[in-house]
Design a protein around this motif. Structure first.
Motif, PDB file in Angstrom:
ATOM      1  N   UNK A   1       0.658  -1.259  -0.073  1.00 29.44           N
ATOM      2  CA  UNK A   1      -0.087   0.086   0.054  1.00 29.44           C
ATOM      3  C   UNK A   1       0.842   1.159  -0.077  1.00 29.44           C
ATOM      4  N   UNK A   2       1.859   1.368   0.825  1.00 25.66           N
ATOM      5  CA  UNK A   2       2.838   2.302   0.908  1.00 25.66           C
ATOM      6  C   UNK A   2       3.600   2.583  -0.637  1.00 25.66           C
ATOM      7  N   UNK A   3       4.030   1.468  -1.357  1.00 23.10           N
ATOM      8  CA  UNK A   3       4.616   1.711  -2.540  1.00 23.10           C
ATOM      9  C   UNK A   3       3.549   2.219  -3.566  1.00 23.10           C
ATOM     10  N   UNK A   4       2.482   1.604  -3.307  1.00 24.09           N
ATOM     11  CA  UNK A   4       1.152   2.323  -4.288  1.00 24.09           C
ATOM     12  C   UNK A   4       1.347   3.750  -4.065  1.00 24.09           C
ATOM     13  N   UNK A   5       1.018   4.160  -2.813  1.00 26.02           N
ATOM     14  CA  UNK A   5       1.193   5.563  -2.676  1.00 26.02           C
ATOM     15  C   UNK A   5       2.090   6.401  -3.118  1.00 26.02           C
ATOM     16  N   UNK A   6       3.376   5.826  -3.133  1.00 26.22           N
ATOM     17  CA  UNK A   6       4.304   6.605  -3.727  1.00 26.22           C
ATOM     18  C   UNK A   6       4.295   6.294  -5.326  1.00 26.22           C
ATOM     19  N   UNK A   7       3.962   5.486  -5.950  1.00 27.58           N
ATOM     20  CA  UNK A   7       3.926   5.333  -7.405  1.00 27.58           C
ATOM     21  C   UNK A   7       2.560   5.705  -8.294  1.00 27.58           C
ATOM     22  N   UNK A   8       1.438   5.440  -7.439  1.00 31.56           N
ATOM     23  CA  UNK A   8       0.295   5.643  -8.382  1.00 31.56           C
ATOM     24  C   UNK A   8      -0.227   7.090  -8.382  1.00 31.56           C
ATOM     25  N   UNK A   9      -1.227   7.416  -9.231  1.00 33.00           N
ATOM     26  CA  UNK A   9      -1.624   8.651  -9.616  1.00 33.00           C
ATOM     27  C   UNK A   9      -2.512   9.170  -8.288  1.00 33.00           C
ATOM     28  N   UNK A  10      -2.521  10.536  -8.002  1.00 34.22           N
ATOM     29  CA  UNK A  10      -3.446  10.962  -6.778  1.00 34.22           C
ATOM     30  C   UNK A  10      -3.755  12.425  -7.182  1.00 34.22           C
ATOM     31  N   UNK A  11      -4.779  13.078  -6.308  1.00 32.76           N
ATOM     32  CA  UNK A  11      -5.043  14.352  -6.413  1.00 32.76           C
ATOM     33  C   UNK A  11      -4.952  14.791  -4.988  1.00 32.76           C
ATOM     34  N   UNK A  12      -4.285  15.936  -4.833  1.00 34.77           N
ATOM     35  CA  UNK A  12      -4.114  16.593  -3.582  1.00 34.77           C
ATOM     36  C   UNK A  12      -4.389  18.382  -3.529  1.00 34.77           C
ATOM     37  N   UNK A  13      -4.523  18.882  -2.636  1.00 32.86           N
ATOM     38  CA  UNK A  13      -4.641  20.386  -2.734  1.00 32.86           C
ATOM     39  C   UNK A  13      -3.142  20.749  -2.941  1.00 32.86           C
ATOM     40  N   UNK A  14      -3.347  21.787  -3.661  1.00 31.33           N
ATOM     41  CA  UNK A  14      -1.956  22.432  -4.234  1.00 31.33           C
ATOM     42  C   UNK A  14      -1.254  23.069  -3.281  1.00 31.33           C
ATOM     43  N   UNK A  15       0.081  22.968  -2.871  1.00 29.31           N
ATOM     44  CA  UNK A  15       0.803  23.486  -1.859  1.00 29.31           C
ATOM     45  C   UNK A  15       1.482  24.902  -2.174  1.00 29.31           C
ATOM     46  N   UNK A  16       1.229  25.476  -3.413  1.00 30.07           N
ATOM     47  CA  UNK A  16       2.044  26.613  -3.852  1.00 30.07           C
ATOM     48  C   UNK A  16       1.236  27.694  -3.256  1.00 30.07           C
ATOM     49  N   UNK A  17       1.989  28.683  -2.534  1.00 34.24           N
ATOM     50  CA  UNK A  17       1.685  29.920  -1.731  1.00 34.24           C
ATOM     51  C   UNK A  17       0.557  30.613  -2.679  1.00 34.24           C
ATOM     52  N   UNK A  18      -0.527  30.910  -1.973  1.00 37.47           N
ATOM     53  CA  UNK A  18      -1.448  31.774  -2.675  1.00 37.47           C
ATOM     54  C   UNK A  18      -2.455  30.837  -3.698  1.00 37.47           C
ATOM     55  N   UNK A  19      -2.178  29.646  -3.815  1.00 43.87           N
ATOM     56  CA  UNK A  19      -2.941  28.781  -4.863  1.00 43.87           C
ATOM     57  C   UNK A  19      -4.118  27.947  -4.106  1.00 43.87           C
ATOM     58  N   UNK A  20      -5.106  27.788  -4.489  1.00 48.16           N
ATOM     59  CA  UNK A  20      -6.242  27.036  -3.965  1.00 48.16           C
ATOM     60  C   UNK A  20      -6.726  25.993  -4.636  1.00 48.16           C
TER      61      UNK A  20
END
Length: 341
Positions: free
Chosen positions: A219-238
């Protein structure tokens, strides 16, 4: 059997260059069996009353004596021997690398692409010939940077101290062997870094926040390799950032090292024999272990289905195990590409 070194020094640095005589040099007396052949023979001819290999293998530390000769060049400051300390940060991985290459002949050419053909040839020759101190010197000078170890001269002896972390001293010095890339795109057109490319030279996997029903390591390996969607962490970006499938930059490597340093023993109740990495199948070959009380690394590996434990500090430092080791103090897991086994 030792090889001739030529050390080139300047006043500002102890260590600059190392040359090792060619393994094809005429006049060498070859041993009847290589180290790997001796280990394999000891397994096949094992007596239940004797679980240890007949001689020390890759002992902790080492002393290399610089022999004068026609290739010798005066050193400043002058020293006539090199003392190695705390070499366990490379010893276990050197043992694993040797077993992997000798047990999987097709891997040698692939590894040579990243580490150099000459390095791989010399490494195997020195290990085959039981020249353990020289093989450590080869790794230190050829693969490590001066920032990764401490060195100073004491009474005509150069002391090199490798105390530290084995992933810093070994894993990160494998060039681009395990390099992966993952692209990401932010949904916000105004994002200051909308398109990104994430490169990683090592594989660091984090334990899941909640233990899943299936294998935690997979599961951890999948988390490293697999596609995902997260909140953008760039400053001022939502916006939302979409990450693509992570892939190996140079195709599936012959072996991978999973950094397991932050995993707890309760998260390692099950270690999978087979692992899927970026749509490629790998099988467990070995592991490195860390003893916190002694600040010491050791290693375990298998040959022909038999597990062995290596610990350079012990007098009997290569032991045949009756069963697979318990992976409770893991520093790393080592998997090989199973299609070539």
């Amino acid at each position: 059997m030792e090889s001739d070194f030529c050390c080139l020094e300047d006043a500002d640095s102890h260590l600059n260059h190392i040359l090792i005589s060619s393994p094809d040099e005429p006049g060498r007396i070859e041993r009847a069996k290589t180290l790997f052949e001796e280990i394999r023979a000891s397994i096949n001819n094992n007596d239940d009353n004797d679980q240890s290999f007949w001689r020390p293998v890759l002992p902790w530390g080492g002393v290399y004596t610089i022999r004068a000769g026609r290739k010798a060049i005066s050193c400043l400051p002058l020293y006539v021997k090199i003392n190695l300390k705390n070499t366990c940060t490379i010893d276990g991985f050197l043992m694993l690398l040797y077993v992997i290459l000798r047990d999987n002949q097709s891997f040698t050419r692939e590894v040579a692409v990243f580490l150099g053909k000459q390095f791989v040839q010399h490494f195997l020759y020195l290990m085959d010939s039981y020249d353990y101190t020289t093989v450590k010197m080869l790794w230190i000078w050829d693969r490590m940077s001066k920032r990764q170890y401490r060195s100073e001269v004491h009474q005509a002896a150069l002391e090199i101290d490798l105390f530290g972390n084995e992933h810093e001293n070994f894993t990160k010095n494998l060039e681009d062997l395990m390099s992966t890339v993952q692209e990401s795109l932010c949904s916000n057109w105004s994002c200051p870094a909308r398109c990104q490319e994430l490169l990683r030279k090592t594989i660091n996997i984090n334990p899941p926040h909640e233990l899943p029903d299936r294998d935690t390591i997979q599961s951890a390996v999948n988390g490293f390799f697999c596609p995902r969607t997260d909140l953008c962490k760039e400053i001022g970006c939502d916006g939302l950032r979409e990450f693509s499938q992570r892939i190996f930059c140079h195709g599936p490597p012959p072996f991978v090292i999973l950094n397991m340093q932050i995993w707890k023993s309760e998260e390692l109740s099950y270690v999978p024999y087979y692992l899927a990495l970026s749509q490629h199948r790998y099988s467990l070959e070995g592991a490195t272990l860390f003893n916190k009380e002694e600040s010491h690394y050791s290693a375990a590996f298998q040959i022909d289905g038999y597990w062995m434990h290596y610990d350079g500090l012990r007098s009997d430092n290569l032991i045949l195990l009756n069963k697979p080791p318990e992976f409770l103090l893991l520093s790393s897991l080592v998997y090989i590409r199973s299609s070539d086994k």
